[in-house]
Motif scaffolding. Structure first.
Motif: not given
Length: 384
Positions: A161-162, A191-192, A225-226, A231-234
């Protein structure tokens, strides 16, 4: 420094000007080197990558990016994993459905977010929003899978997704159509972070309105969890949400009405989502389903999104047998599950039925990535 109610406004303003430099550079290079078709195939492999897997067959720059991107959040612990797992052990089905409906519609209330989604609508495929909605549903489903935060599968899927977010930023940059002065950076870190609030604390608030009891420890686990997903979305560490549900709720309650607005783009996206989800519920049942979604969002925000008012003749007030729900919807939608008392709120029963009906969306999400449609394009209006 963690986000606080005193700092969040200024931090969000700064975050609005920032994308994801490492992912943006990677995707830009892949586009410039005409590796689009290869990248589309590679994107489909990212969701299956696990720690320690051989990355030697990938382009070196992509392999290096994935190695670096696989690192856990700096403050991640076994206690965080257990807290998140406890939440999903109790609420996986219903929260997946709510994130995929109430949560997604909530993101359409961000003007910049809705504009971004609509302007890149063809990334959903020429048949409409199915791909994009199924990808989101797949992420929500993955979050609660057994060992997903232990074996690297969730991290890999979020990283995909990132990279899609980075491709959207490149499409807008190259189109020359994005108004940076007005909108900031496409799919910015603001936004993220805001989306993480919608899919976490906004969903907990929806669950409370629907009569679902969530223990405080479980609520904190959902925040963990979020925190992990963001974090993994950058997302930069300073903009990651706290792992404390009450803290995040305070942040979101303070900022939500500054961020959520009614726009033509948001109403358009909501209408697309409504039509997509109608395919998975029989006539009558989807009337109760969207009445439940309205109640979860509240009328104020449901009206902003353009969510139709229920044909049941009620808005967000508690439904009851006296309002005709049991007798008029689907030949007795609740099957006698609601107590025969005016004013009783049977949304909990509707939620259970909606969660079971959402299995069709989940099946669609689990198989939709088997097609060969491109997931990334070279131009904003590339209608492949």
């Amino acid at each position: 420094m963690a986000l606080t109610t005193a700092t969040i406004a200024a931090e969000l303003e700064a975050a609005n000007k920032v994308g994801d430099p490492k992912a943006d550079t990677l995707v830009s290079e892949l586009i410039d080197n005409k590796e689009i078709d290869g990248v589309n195939a590679l994107f489909r492999t990212v969701g299956t990558l696990k720690p320690g897997q051989d990355l030697s067959a990938l382009p070196p720059r992509l392999a290096e990016f994935l190695k670096e991107a696989s690192a856990p959040p700096p403050d991640w612990s076994e206690a965080d994993v257990k807290a998140a797992e406890s939440f999903f052990a109790h609420h996986h089905g219903e929260v997946t459905m709510l994130q995929g409906t109430v949560g997604l519609i909530g993101t359409y209330l961000s003007p910049a977010g809705a504009f971004t989604l609509r302007s890149t609508g063809r990334l959903g495929g020429v048949e409409g929003p199915g791909r994009r909605l199924s990808q989101s549903s797949r992420l929500f489903l993955d979050m609660g899978d057994r060992n997903a935060m232990r074996d690297g599968t969730l991290a890999a899927n979020v990283t995909k997704v990132r990279l899609v977010h980075a491709s959207v930023r490149q499409l807008h940059k190259r189109s020359g159509e994005w108004d940076y002065a007005t909108w900031g950076e496409p799919v910015s870190q603001k936004y993220t972070t805001g989306a993480a609030c919608v899919f976490s604390t906004q969903i907990l608030q929806a669950m409370e309105r629907l009569g679902v009891d969530v223990a405080q420890d479980d609520a904190n686990g959902f925040m963990c969890a979020w925190h992990y997903v963001n974090h993994y979305l950058g997302t930069e560490e300073k903009w990651l949400l706290p792992k404390d549900a009450e803290q995040v709720a305070a942040l979101w309650n303070q900022e939500r009405d500054k961020e959520w607005k009614k726009t033509d783009d948001g109403v358009f996206m909501t209408a697309q989502a409504v039509e997509f989800y109608k395919k998975f519920y029989p006539p009558g049942v989807h009337d109760a389903f969207f009445a439940m979604v309205r109640h979860a969002l509240t009328d104020t925000y449901a009206d902003m999104a353009g969510l139709p008012r229920s044909v049941l003749g009620v808005a967000s007030e508690p439904l009851a047998t006296g309002h005709g729900l049991v007798s008029s919807v689907g030949g007795g939608l609740l099957g006698g599950g609601a107590k025969k008392a005016v004013g009783v709120n049977p949304y909990k029963e509707v939620l259970g039925i909606a969660s079971r009906g959402y299995n069709g969306v989940q099946k669609f999400a689990l198989t939709h990535d088997q097609d060969n449609q491109p997931q990334m394009h070279e131009e904003l209006h590339d209608n492949r």
